[in-house]
Design a protein around this motif. Structure first.
Motif, PDB file in Angstrom:
ATOM      1  N   SER A  85       0.980  -1.332  -0.049  1.00 36.00           N
ATOM      2  CA  SER A  85       0.005  -0.207   0.074  1.00 36.00           C
ATOM      3  C   SER A  85       0.793   1.121   0.039  1.00 36.00           C
ATOM      4  O   SER A  85       2.218   1.195  -0.013  1.00 36.00           O
ATOM      5  CB  SER A  85      -0.824   0.158   1.286  1.00 36.00           C
ATOM      6  OG  SER A  85      -0.208   0.100   2.624  1.00 36.00           O
ATOM      7  N   GLU A 142      -8.287  -5.852  -8.122  1.00 33.90           N
ATOM      8  CA  GLU A 142      -8.171  -6.218  -6.759  1.00 33.90           C
ATOM      9  C   GLU A 142      -9.127  -5.184  -5.929  1.00 33.90           C
ATOM     10  O   GLU A 142      -9.709  -5.760  -5.187  1.00 33.90           O
ATOM     11  CB  GLU A 142      -6.802  -6.166  -6.415  1.00 33.90           C
ATOM     12  CG  GLU A 142      -5.894  -7.227  -6.994  1.00 33.90           C
ATOM     13  CD  GLU A 142      -4.495  -6.993  -6.464  1.00 33.90           C
ATOM     14  OE1 GLU A 142      -3.750  -7.862  -6.594  1.00 33.90           O
ATOM     15  OE2 GLU A 142      -4.073  -5.754  -6.464  1.00 33.90           O
ATOM     16  N   SER A 150     -12.596  -6.317  -6.306  1.00 29.25           N
ATOM     17  CA  SER A 150     -12.997  -7.526  -5.473  1.00 29.25           C
ATOM     18  C   SER A 150     -13.163  -7.084  -3.954  1.00 29.25           C
ATOM     19  O   SER A 150     -13.959  -7.513  -3.195  1.00 29.25           O
ATOM     20  CB  SER A 150     -11.857  -8.358  -5.474  1.00 29.25           C
ATOM     21  OG  SER A 150     -12.196  -9.454  -4.685  1.00 29.25           O
ATOM     22  N   LYS A 151     -12.350  -6.091  -3.343  1.00 25.11           N
ATOM     23  CA  LYS A 151     -12.261  -5.541  -2.032  1.00 25.11           C
ATOM     24  C   LYS A 151     -13.492  -4.851  -1.807  1.00 25.11           C
ATOM     25  O   LYS A 151     -14.338  -4.955  -0.807  1.00 25.11           O
ATOM     26  CB  LYS A 151     -11.202  -4.513  -1.893  1.00 25.11           C
ATOM     27  CG  LYS A 151      -9.699  -5.385  -1.810  1.00 25.11           C
ATOM     28  CD  LYS A 151      -8.709  -4.280  -1.390  1.00 25.11           C
ATOM     29  CE  LYS A 151      -7.230  -5.072  -1.403  1.00 25.11           C
ATOM     30  NZ  LYS A 151      -6.170  -4.170  -1.346  1.00 25.11           N
ATOM     31  N   ARG A 152     -13.919  -3.902  -2.735  1.00 25.59           N
ATOM     32  CA  ARG A 152     -15.244  -3.197  -2.657  1.00 25.59           C
ATOM     33  C   ARG A 152     -16.285  -4.062  -2.538  1.00 25.59           C
ATOM     34  O   ARG A 152     -17.348  -3.918  -1.878  1.00 25.59           O
ATOM     35  CB  ARG A 152     -15.208  -1.990  -3.781  1.00 25.59           C
ATOM     36  CG  ARG A 152     -14.256  -1.224  -3.632  1.00 25.59           C
ATOM     37  CD  ARG A 152     -14.672   0.194  -4.470  1.00 25.59           C
ATOM     38  NE  ARG A 152     -15.574   0.893  -4.205  1.00 25.59           N
ATOM     39  CZ  ARG A 152     -16.986   0.950  -4.605  1.00 25.59           C
ATOM     40  NH1 ARG A 152     -17.250   0.227  -5.309  1.00 25.59           N
ATOM     41  NH2 ARG A 152     -17.801   1.763  -3.854  1.00 25.59           N
ATOM     42  N   ARG A 205     -16.506  -6.998  -1.266  1.00 29.00           N
ATOM     43  CA  ARG A 205     -16.516  -7.658   0.007  1.00 29.00           C
ATOM     44  C   ARG A 205     -16.932  -6.480   1.063  1.00 29.00           C
ATOM     45  O   ARG A 205     -16.737  -6.902   2.109  1.00 29.00           O
ATOM     46  CB  ARG A 205     -15.552  -8.456   0.302  1.00 29.00           C
ATOM     47  CG  ARG A 205     -15.061  -9.634  -0.607  1.00 29.00           C
ATOM     48  CD  ARG A 205     -13.875 -10.397  -0.115  1.00 29.00           C
ATOM     49  NE  ARG A 205     -12.733  -9.510  -0.036  1.00 29.00           N
ATOM     50  CZ  ARG A 205     -11.623  -9.760  -1.071  1.00 29.00           C
ATOM     51  NH1 ARG A 205     -11.967 -10.108  -2.254  1.00 29.00           N
ATOM     52  NH2 ARG A 205     -10.621  -8.704  -0.527  1.00 29.00           N
ATOM     53  N   GLY A 215     -14.887  -4.040   1.457  1.00 26.01           N
ATOM     54  CA  GLY A 215     -13.521  -3.294   2.034  1.00 26.01           C
ATOM     55  C   GLY A 215     -13.093  -2.069   1.235  1.00 26.01           C
ATOM     56  O   GLY A 215     -14.079  -1.536   0.423  1.00 26.01           O
ATOM     57  N   ALA A 216     -12.130  -1.351   1.589  1.00 20.81           N
ATOM     58  CA  ALA A 216     -11.496  -0.305   0.842  1.00 20.81           C
ATOM     59  C   ALA A 216     -12.545   0.813   0.822  1.00 20.81           C
ATOM     60  O   ALA A 216     -12.942   1.446  -0.172  1.00 20.81           O
ATOM     61  CB  ALA A 216     -11.113  -0.698  -0.696  1.00 20.81           C
ATOM     62  N   SER A 257     -11.093   4.163  -0.579  1.00 17.27           N
ATOM     63  CA  SER A 257     -10.116   4.081  -2.030  1.00 17.27           C
ATOM     64  C   SER A 257     -10.148   5.010  -2.757  1.00 17.27           C
ATOM     65  O   SER A 257     -11.210   6.157  -2.791  1.00 17.27           O
ATOM     66  CB  SER A 257     -10.785   2.760  -2.800  1.00 17.27           C
ATOM     67  OG  SER A 257     -12.018   3.116  -3.282  1.00 17.27           O
TER      68      SER A 257
END
Length: 240
Positions: free
Chosen positions: A81, A189, A192-194, A196, A198-199, A202
């Motif tokens: 990151s 990526e 995929s995080k969003r 789930r 997450g992020a 971002s």
């Protein structure tokens, strides 16, 4: 006081800005496969992604400066990151462009690199990359970030200064293929995080707050830029 030899300056100019022979066709394909080998496997990607993070945060930083913002510093972390801090208006075009530059920087750098390579300016590409890394190093604010930028910059500098045309070409083509291919994966990526949950902070979500346009639209932009750069740059490199 020692005088500057005009012949040496001319030789250096020709070395950097002159043209180099195109590599053999097999080199272009082998370097593409090599780049895939460091982008696709997850365990290898966990290491090689550091180079994409350098380009990502460098994109934020350069765009901040170009749009008149004050760049306070850049941090690169071992989990791949990063964080770029700039000062200026908290909204407006400059802030939008700065936020949008991260995910789009690696593929666009790859596209620009592909253009230089097919124009036979292989050494110039290596030197430009070195200059950008040195400029970025000044703004790095943590030890891991200094380490990764120094190692990456040293690789470009040593190859451009100490090796012959064929080694330079192989290294440069690998680097450009890596930027083009590695520039595609981060957007997937993030998607995929969003998905789930997450992020939440971002770049896409920051852009959504800045513009009112949905984060999905900005994510689509990241995909479009990276995939179009890969297709365009790949066609140039393969001579299609």
């Amino acid at each position: 006081m020692a005088s500057i030899d005009p012949a040496s300056i001319g030789e250096l100019w020709d070395r950097v800005f002159g043209s180099q022979p195109a590599p053999d066709e097999w080199v272009v394909y082998v370097t593409a496969v090599l780049a895939l080998a460091v982008v696709v496997p997850h365990q290898v990607w966990r290491i090689s992604r550091n180079a994409v993070t350098i380009a990502h945060e460098g994109g934020h930083g350069l765009t901040a400066l170009v749009t008149g913002r004050r760049l306070d510093g850049i941090r690169l972390h071992s989990d791949t990151s990063g964080l770029t801090v700039s000062r200026g208006k908290p909204s407006g075009l400059g802030m939008v462009l700065t936020a949008a530059a991260g995910y789009t920087a690696p593929p666009l750098l790859g596209l620009g690199g592909a253009w230089l390579l097919v124009a036979h300016h292989i050494t110039l590409f290596l030197w430009l990359a070195t200059v950008l890394l040195i400029a970025m190093l000044v703004m790095i604010r943590n030890a891991y970030g200094v380490f990764t930028v120094v190692v990456t910059g040293a690789a470009f500098l040593l190859v451009s200064w100490l090796t012959g045309p064929q080694v330079q070409a192989a290294f440069a083509y690998t680097a450009v293929w890596f930027l083009l291919l590695g520039g595609v994966r981060p957007a997937f990526e993030l998607q995929s995080k969003r998905r789930r949950g997450g992020a939440a902070d971002s770049d896409a979500d920051q852009l959504a707050r800045l513009t009112g346009a949905p984060a999905a639209m900005w994510l689509f932009l990241f995909h479009a830029v990276s995939l179009c750069s890969l297709i365009g740059g790949g066609r140039w490199l393969l001579g299609l």
